[in-house]
Design a protein around this motif. Structure first.
Motif, PDB file in Angstrom:
ATOM      1  N   GLU A  73     -12.169-102.211 -12.290  1.00 42.99           N
ATOM      2  CA  GLU A  73     -12.745-100.985 -11.760  1.00 42.99           C
ATOM      3  C   GLU A  73     -12.371 -99.794 -12.650  1.00 42.99           C
ATOM      4  O   GLU A  73     -11.275 -99.764 -13.215  1.00 42.99           O
ATOM      5  CB  GLU A  73     -12.227-100.730 -10.346  1.00 42.99           C
ATOM      6  N   PHE A 110     -11.150 -95.894 -13.240  1.00 43.03           N
ATOM      7  CA  PHE A 110     -10.255 -94.980 -12.538  1.00 43.03           C
ATOM      8  C   PHE A 110     -11.107 -93.752 -12.210  1.00 43.03           C
ATOM      9  O   PHE A 110     -11.341 -92.893 -13.047  1.00 43.03           O
ATOM     10  CB  PHE A 110      -9.072 -94.634 -13.429  1.00 43.03           C
ATOM     11  N   ALA A 142      -2.297-101.023   0.154  1.00 41.48           N
ATOM     12  CA  ALA A 142      -3.628-100.418   0.050  1.00 41.48           C
ATOM     13  C   ALA A 142      -3.789 -99.474   1.249  1.00 41.48           C
ATOM     14  O   ALA A 142      -3.679 -99.937   2.380  1.00 41.48           O
ATOM     15  CB  ALA A 142      -4.721-101.480   0.065  1.00 41.48           C
ATOM     16  N   TYR A 151      -1.998 -96.783  -5.778  1.00 43.66           N
ATOM     17  CA  TYR A 151      -2.416 -96.342  -7.111  1.00 43.66           C
ATOM     18  C   TYR A 151      -3.291 -97.417  -7.756  1.00 43.66           C
ATOM     19  O   TYR A 151      -2.866 -98.576  -7.881  1.00 43.66           O
ATOM     20  CB  TYR A 151      -1.160 -96.083  -7.944  1.00 43.66           C
ATOM     21  N   PRO A 152      -4.520 -97.085  -8.163  1.00 44.99           N
ATOM     22  CA  PRO A 152      -5.455 -98.123  -8.610  1.00 44.99           C
ATOM     23  C   PRO A 152      -5.047 -98.853  -9.880  1.00 44.99           C
ATOM     24  O   PRO A 152      -5.409-100.015 -10.070  1.00 44.99           O
ATOM     25  CB  PRO A 152      -6.769 -97.351  -8.820  1.00 44.99           C
ATOM     26  N   ARG A 177      -3.382-102.539  -9.521  1.00 45.59           N
ATOM     27  CA  ARG A 177      -4.210-103.744  -9.415  1.00 45.59           C
ATOM     28  C   ARG A 177      -5.051-103.950 -10.669  1.00 45.59           C
ATOM     29  O   ARG A 177      -5.308-105.091 -11.070  1.00 45.59           O
ATOM     30  CB  ARG A 177      -5.105-103.691  -8.174  1.00 45.59           C
ATOM     31  N   ASN A 178      -5.488-102.858 -11.309  1.00 43.94           N
ATOM     32  CA  ASN A 178      -6.344-103.011 -12.478  1.00 43.94           C
ATOM     33  C   ASN A 178      -5.579-103.552 -13.680  1.00 43.94           C
ATOM     34  O   ASN A 178      -6.090-104.400 -14.422  1.00 43.94           O
ATOM     35  CB  ASN A 178      -7.018-101.676 -12.808  1.00 43.94           C
ATOM     36  N   GLU A 195      -3.240-107.227  -1.939  1.00 44.27           N
ATOM     37  CA  GLU A 195      -3.326-105.902  -1.326  1.00 44.27           C
ATOM     38  C   GLU A 195      -3.123-106.017   0.183  1.00 44.27           C
ATOM     39  O   GLU A 195      -3.909-106.653   0.876  1.00 44.27           O
ATOM     40  CB  GLU A 195      -4.662-105.254  -1.662  1.00 44.27           C
ATOM     41  N   ASP A 223     -10.911 -95.135  -5.176  1.00 44.97           N
ATOM     42  CA  ASP A 223      -9.925 -95.439  -6.206  1.00 44.97           C
ATOM     43  C   ASP A 223      -8.744 -96.208  -5.618  1.00 44.97           C
ATOM     44  O   ASP A 223      -8.194 -97.109  -6.249  1.00 44.97           O
ATOM     45  CB  ASP A 223      -9.385 -94.144  -6.822  1.00 44.97           C
ATOM     46  N   PHE A 224      -8.364 -95.857  -4.423  1.00 40.29           N
ATOM     47  CA  PHE A 224      -7.075 -96.276  -3.879  1.00 40.29           C
ATOM     48  C   PHE A 224      -7.164 -97.399  -2.847  1.00 40.29           C
ATOM     49  O   PHE A 224      -6.166 -98.070  -2.585  1.00 40.29           O
ATOM     50  CB  PHE A 224      -6.389 -95.054  -3.251  1.00 40.29           C
ATOM     51  N   ASP A 225      -8.346 -97.571  -2.271  1.00 39.30           N
ATOM     52  CA  ASP A 225      -8.534 -98.573  -1.222  1.00 39.30           C
ATOM     53  C   ASP A 225      -9.981 -99.054  -1.309  1.00 39.30           C
ATOM     54  O   ASP A 225     -10.903 -98.354  -0.896  1.00 39.30           O
ATOM     55  CB  ASP A 225      -8.249 -97.955   0.149  1.00 39.30           C
ATOM     56  N   LEU A 226     -10.162-100.241  -1.869  1.00 42.37           N
ATOM     57  CA  LEU A 226     -11.517-100.732  -2.131  1.00 42.37           C
ATOM     58  C   LEU A 226     -12.307-100.987  -0.857  1.00 42.37           C
ATOM     59  O   LEU A 226     -13.530-100.878  -0.845  1.00 42.37           O
ATOM     60  CB  LEU A 226     -11.456-102.014  -2.970  1.00 42.37           C
TER      61      LEU A 226
END
Length: 389
Positions: A15, A17, A125, A128-129, A132-133, A144, A354-357
């Protein structure tokens, strides 16, 4: 199987940022002459402290800026070890301190040094993204675990234990104060998480980048409860040195050799100029504490104004310099809210995607690291925008 030369790798399919995407659009509008106010990025408005700038200027004047050891300048490593003794009462051998190219470089090295491809690391979750990325780019699986208002957005040892019994993982990553929520994990909970990791042979990674930016609650380093914890920190936030790209790690003795080899090959060394400035910044506590007081005032403004404007389900604003809040009623999504706000009112915020898909498109993150007048003006514009929607 994907053919070589046919396009980007699968591991690069992470994903974006989105905070940086909104920052780029805000900068484009500024370049066109618009009066844009940004609450999108966690970047202090204040410059690096004066001693850091003076040290860097002197070094540039001498012209001798080169490589350092992969682990960093000995003087800086020793000074950071002394900081842990003074601030947390823990004795750290400077050999365990590694200077990194920002906290981001630290996470890369930590994940590569401690985990195999296919390993799993538990994270909160919203969170901070880049956690996971980066993991996904390295072939590590983020686990998560959803947190929310019912648990003050804290990843607890009980939740970790429950997930671990169903599907074991090899690591836990916690952040206190946390991004995007600003929530702090209570000291007793940090102790319980450390005990869980020790008992189950799980690596504990503690992101302490927002330490010294808490407002009333006690800060506790994971090192106070678990010597084998991996601590990641940076000069970006409290020290106001985002663009200098300089951070550090405290490593368990078993990982120092591996981390040094990785650093030698991935980065050679962190910036010599930035290390020199960082060492000087450690002596600038009075100047930096004054900056922190401006955040404290901005925080109070946020706590007062956001509910008045119509934001709901506001996470505890314990530390860091963020408010994470559910968008006012009447907007279809946080992404639409943020895009329209920027276009019409020239205020940049970051959508919660960004923070919680899964749940993030109902929330936005607002940074209050800017100048007090700018934060107040931005909130005025947001209030006007919401009232006319």
């Amino acid at each position: 199987m994907r053919k070589h030369g046919s396009g980007p790798s699968d591991r690069s399919g992470i994903e974006p940022f989105h905070a940086m995407t909104f920052l780029a659009e805000a900068n484009r509008l500024k370049a066109e002459g618009a009066d844009v106010l940004s609450l999108a990025v966690g970047q202090p408005a204040s410059p690096a402290p004066l001693p850091a700038r003076e040290a860097a200027t002197t070094m540039i004047g001498r012209g001798a800026v080169g490589y350092t050891d992969a682990m960093g300048r000995p003087a800086l490593r020793s000074a950071l070890a002394a900081h842990y003794r003074q601030a947390y009462g823990v004795t750290i051998d400077p050999a365990r301190v590694m200077i990194t190219s920002g906290a981001s470089g630290g996470f890369n090295i930590a994940f590569l040094a401690a985990f195999e491809a296919g390993d799993r690391i538990a994270i909160a979750a919203p969170g901070y993204p880049a956690y996971r990325n980066i993991m996904r780019a390295l072939g590590i699986a983020p686990v998560e675990i959803e947190v929310g208002p019912s648990d003050d957005y804290i990843l607890t040892s009980d939740r970790l234990e429950a997930y671990f019994r169903r599907e074991p993982f090899q690591g836990v990553l916690i952040a206190s104060p946390a991004n995007p929520t600003g929530t702090m994990t209570p000291p007793d909970e940090i102790r319980r998480i450390a005990d869980f990791c020790r008992t189950n042979g799980v690596w504990l990674i503690s992101d302490e980048i927002y330490h010294r930016l808490s407002f009333g609650q006690e800060e506790r380093s994971a090192l106070q409860d678990l010597e084998e914890a991996i601590v990641v920190n940076s000069f970006s936030k409290y020290y106001c040195m985002t663009g200098w790209r300089i951070g550090w790690m405290i490593l368990p003795p078993s990982l120092t050799d591996a981390a040094e080899r990785l650093g030698q090959n991935l980065y050679i060394s962190a910036s010599d100029l930035s290390q020199t400035a960082a060492l000087a910044a450690l002596s600038a506590g009075d100047e930096l504490d004054a900056v922190r007081e401006s955040y404290r005032r901005n925080r109070l403004t946020m706590r007062e104004r956001l509910p008045e404007i119509g934001f709901r389900t506001i996470a505890p604003i314990d530390g860091a310099f963020y408010a994470y809040a559910q968008i006012p009623e009447g907007f279809p999504s946080a992404t639409v809210f943020a895009k329209t706000l920027l276009k019409q009112s020239h205020v940049a915020v970051t959508p919660g995607t960004d923070f919680d898909l899964r749940r993030g498109d109902g929330f936005v993150r607002l940074s209050y690291a800017g100048a007090e007048a700018d934060v107040a003006r931005a909130l005025d514009r947001i209030a006007d925008f919401v009232s006319k929607a």
